[in-house]
Structure formats: structure tokens, C-alpha cells
Design a protein around this motif. Sequence first.
Motif, short mmCIF file in Angstrom:
data_model
loop_
_atom_site.label_atom_id
_atom_site.label_comp_id
_atom_site.label_asym_id
_atom_site.label_seq_id
_atom_site.Cartn_x
_atom_site.Cartn_y
_atom_site.Cartn_z
N GLU A 67 -5.66 -16.50 -2.74
CA GLU A 67 -6.87 -16.59 -3.56
C GLU A 67 -6.80 -15.65 -4.75
OE1 GLU A 67 -11.74 -16.27 -3.02
OE2 GLU A 67 -10.39 -15.73 -1.37
N LYS A 68 -6.17 -14.49 -4.56
CA LYS A 68 -6.12 -13.50 -5.63
C LYS A 68 -5.36 -14.02 -6.85
CE LYS A 68 -1.92 -11.22 -3.94
NZ LYS A 68 -1.33 -9.97 -3.44
N THR A 69 -4.50 -15.05 -6.65
CA THR A 69 -3.77 -15.62 -7.77
C THR A 69 -4.71 -16.23 -8.80
OG1 THR A 69 -1.88 -16.10 -6.33
CG2 THR A 69 -1.99 -17.31 -8.41
N TYR A 70 -5.82 -16.78 -8.33
CA TYR A 70 -6.75 -17.47 -9.21
C TYR A 70 -7.99 -16.65 -9.53
CZ TYR A 70 -3.89 -21.03 -7.03
OH TYR A 70 -2.82 -21.73 -6.55
N ALA A 71 -8.33 -15.74 -8.62
CA ALA A 71 -9.60 -15.03 -8.77
C ALA A 71 -9.40 -13.55 -9.04
CB ALA A 71 -10.45 -15.21 -7.51
N SER A 72 -8.29 -13.19 -9.68
CA SER A 72 -8.10 -11.79 -10.02
C SER A 72 -9.13 -11.37 -11.06
CB SER A 72 -6.68 -11.55 -10.54
OG SER A 72 -6.46 -12.32 -11.70
N LYS A 73 -9.44 -10.09 -11.06
CA LYS A 73 -10.51 -9.58 -11.92
C LYS A 73 -9.98 -8.56 -12.92
CE LYS A 73 -13.81 -11.69 -9.52
NZ LYS A 73 -14.77 -12.65 -10.08
N THR A 74 -10.69 -8.45 -14.02
CA THR A 74 -10.42 -7.39 -14.98
C THR A 74 -11.58 -6.40 -14.94
OG1 THR A 74 -11.51 -8.61 -16.75
CG2 THR A 74 -9.13 -8.90 -16.53
N THR A 75 -11.28 -5.14 -15.17
CA THR A 75 -12.33 -4.12 -15.24
C THR A 75 -12.16 -3.31 -16.52
OG1 THR A 75 -10.98 -2.52 -14.00
CG2 THR A 75 -12.51 -3.89 -12.73
N THR A 76 -13.25 -3.00 -17.14
CA THR A 76 -13.23 -2.11 -18.30
C THR A 76 -14.27 -1.02 -18.09
OG1 THR A 76 -14.81 -3.54 -19.45
CG2 THR A 76 -12.47 -3.89 -19.91
N SER A 77 -13.99 0.16 -18.60
CA SER A 77 -14.90 1.29 -18.44
C SER A 77 -15.34 1.78 -19.82
CB SER A 77 -14.22 2.43 -17.69
OG SER A 77 -15.00 3.60 -17.70
N SER A 78 -16.59 2.19 -19.90
CA SER A 78 -17.08 2.74 -21.16
C SER A 78 -16.46 4.11 -21.44
CB SER A 78 -18.61 2.86 -21.13
OG SER A 78 -19.02 3.70 -20.05
N ASN A 79 -15.82 4.71 -20.41
CA ASN A 79 -15.18 6.01 -20.58
C ASN A 79 -14.03 6.11 -19.59
OD1 ASN A 79 -14.40 8.65 -20.96
ND2 ASN A 79 -16.44 9.53 -20.67
N GLU A 80 -12.89 5.51 -19.95
CA GLU A 80 -11.72 5.49 -19.06
C GLU A 80 -11.25 6.88 -18.70
OE1 GLU A 80 -10.01 3.19 -17.51
OE2 GLU A 80 -10.90 1.35 -18.31
#
Length: 529
Positions: A67-80
Motif C-alpha cells: 500500500e505504501k507504494t501508492y499512498a506514500s506521504k510528503t511532509t513539510t515543516s514551517s521550521n525544519e
Amino acid sequence: MSTMRIGGLASGMDIDQLVGDLMKAERIPLDKIKQKKQILEWQRDEYREMNKLMYEMQTAARDMNYEKTYASKTTTSSNEGAVSATAFPSTLSGTYKVKVDRLASAAVRVSQDTVSASGEKIDASKAFKDQLASFKAAPDFSSGPISFTLATFKEDGTKVVKPFNVSETDTLNDVLKKINDSDLGIRAFYDSTADKVVMERTVTGDFNKNPLEYLGAEIGYNGTTAGFIANVLQMKAGTETPAGSGVWKTTETGGTNAKFTYNGSLTVEPPTNEYKINNIQFNFKQVTAGEETITVGNNTEAAFDSIVKFVNKYNEMIEKINGKLDEKRYRDYQPLSDDEKEAMEEKQIELWEEKAKSGLIRNDSTLSNGLNNLRLDFYSPLEGALKGFGQLAELGIKTTSNYGDKGKLVIDNEELLKSKLAENPDAVYKLFATDGDGKTRSTMGIAERLIKTIDSTIKTIEEKAGKSTWVNDKFTLGKNLNDVDNQINRFEDRLLQIEDRYWRQFTAMEKAIQRSNSQSMYLMQQFNM
């Protein structure tokens, strides 16, 4: 019993050369049998190479089942630089607020003063007894070895106490190694430049659940046996607190839990600077003045790249297999014998064998049927699929228009595929990976069908060509090779008999000529008397 061999002493003939030439003619059938063996070995190896390609394709198909092949996620932070995060396939897309109030730290103790005496410098690798004057507070071994205890706390708050002994033949490094090798979770070392000893926990966090125990110290010691720690290592703590208790007030720093607030309402104090909540793994790097925003979204690019990779792998496999199925057979180019190879240059041998190996699995029915079934697996619609997600063509993946490609796939509408992944990654996942009823192909996802078709094809080929770890008796070509080996052995035995017969015949001839020559000499002698 071998025949006595007599060369051409009487006849003057080169018997060795004659027998050798005769045996070359006798060996011609043997060379034919050896050619047959070489062809069988080449054929076996080509089948195994095809199976290797299919194994690789099967692995690629299994990767498409996750499932992770299709439903991988991206994350961004306002202060990495302060807080970052990792999302998982099941993480819900959206925004999350985090405020970091405190970072987790490991407890550290450092000598409050230098360990060496004024004008002296200790050698951490030298025995105590050989440098007592070098210590600011020399260890006293007059009553024998010195004992002390150290204590730490596990994550569940359980106290761990370990006793240590120091003898006059020990070095400071020996003592610190004993501490490091214990299960206290302490990393201890001597810094010669600073002339101080450092003890630090190998984990962050505050695990002391009893504030009276060692006065909250994560690395503690009891004052009744603290002479070595407090005086020799200069980890002094002033006075006992409370007086006469035998407990020395700690001078360590650190040993704190992290503290953060999630979405303005939930405050958590984990022992490390990493924490997973609501299926998001947070990584804290700095204390923040206010809330930072973490945004989670679908990673359609990663899913798109996985599908492209899968399609390319399939195209690579069918191109190579079709190439072998269509390969021309050059029957005039048979495997070379050893004598023939000796008369040729290396490049000539290479070019000859390239033709000799060509077409050995041409039009193989098992491989042809396997490819036909794979095409059906790709093109057949998925029963019960969501509208618009039931066939590859609905995702922008079709067969190439070039008939010569023989079923290769092409992503002719990348934007459509990406939009489908963004619209409903779960539906795309099911098109590829759903199990269905486990029997009916129309209810199974494309990758699931491929796995079963390839598995069946591989097993059929293994019945014919086996695996490198199998003995010949387990597969058809192996049994044929055993039969050919038996033919070779029988023929070689026969050649030995034939060569022996030739030598018997030529030896008899030599003996007859020798007798004739002897008689002639005798008669001539009689006439000359």
C-alpha cells in the motif's frame, strides 16, 4: 592388460603418427556427442537466464502489492531546523501544529576540577601505583582495593546499581572500561586536554521516578563509598544532603525529557527527541517560540515513479524473452571441439559461439504461453473496481502502437496517471494489488495476477532446466545430460579398445617384418660363406 607397443623400428614407419591419425577419424562420433552435450548445457543456461528475468519481474510485482507504494506521504515543516516529521501511508493528509518547549537531554557528569596534581599530568594508560603523586587526590590502596558503586535508572524507573573494584595495578582507562562494559548505560572517558573525566548516559531522558533517590541524579553514587568518584575523579558534590545521610548532592547536568504541545491541547514529555503521535513521527531539534506547522500530503510523484519503474521492468523482460523466442538458429555453426579452438583466435571463437548459441530456445512454447498470459493479466479488467480505476488504460497506460514491440506498455498520458493517483490512491492500489477471492483472475489485481502467472511459468521451466542448486536427475535437460555423459564414457572406453587394437596390429606387423629381416640376414650370411 595393455599391449606392448613397438614403434616403427623394423618398418621405418611413424606408428605413433599413424595410430594418432586413425584415432582422429575414430573420435569424430565422440566429437558429435560432445557437441550435443554443449548444446544441452547452453540451452539449460538460457532457460535459467529467462527464469532469472521472471524472478526479477515477480519481485517488482510484489513491490506493487504494498500500500505504501501508492499512498506514500510528503511532509513539510514551517521550521525544519526546529521540528521535522515523517508521515506514513495511513497518515491523514492535513496540517498539524507543534510547539517544542524543551528538548530531551542525556545526563552528564564532569570532573569539577582537574584530576592531575599541580605540575604533574596523569597517564590514563599507566597503573595507579606507578603514578600516585600525579593525582591531585591520590587513591589510597593501603587497605587493599578500593570499592565504589554507581547507579542509573532504566526507562521504567527501575534503579540499577553496580559495584566496582579498583586495584593499584589498574589504570584509569581500565576503570572507565569497566563502567562502559557494565549495563548501566554510561559512557565514561578521560579527556587529557581538559584533564577531566566525563560520564554521560547513552540515552536521553529523566527516568528517576523517585526524586529522593540520589537526589534525582541519573548517574548517582552513594557517599559512603564515594571516595574514588568524589576525590580521585574530582566529581565532588560539596556536603552530604541531608547531613550524615551518605548521599552526595549531584552536580550532573541534563537528564531531562523533551516537552511539546500537540495541536495546542495535548502536552507530552517523551524521554527522547523523537515521538510518534497520530501516525506522525516528529523529530525535535530546537525549542520553538510558538507553534510550528507540519503539512502532510499525498506523494503522487513517488507512486508515479514506482509505476514507471514497474512498467519499464516489464518491458525489459518481454523484450529479452521475445528476443530469444525470435532468435535465428544457425545449424551450420556447431560447438567447437578443443582441436578446432586451438586452430582459431579468441575473437574468432567468440563470433563462432555467438552463432552456435543462437536460437536454442526459439519459439519455446512455455515462454510463449507465459508471455501471452501476462498480456491477459495486464489487459483484463478488475471485477468490482471503482469506476475509472478498473483497467490500465483508464490510468493512461496502454500497449504501444508498434506491433513489433509485442505487447510492450507505454504511459501515454502521464498527467492522467498522476491525477488518478492524487484523486484516489487506494483505488489505484486495489487495481494492482487486491487479492480478490484468491482463485478467479478477474477478481485479482494486476500485480497479484502477474505473480501467479510468473510463478507457474518459472516452475514449468524449472522442470525442464532446473536450478543451479539442483542435481541433474531432478529436471529434463539434466537427465539428458546424464545420458550424454554415459554415452561419452562408453565411447571413450570403446576408443581405448580400438587404439589398443591398432597398436596390437602394428606391433604384430613390426614383429613380422623383424622376423623377415632376420631370416634375410641369415640367408645372406649362408650364401656368403
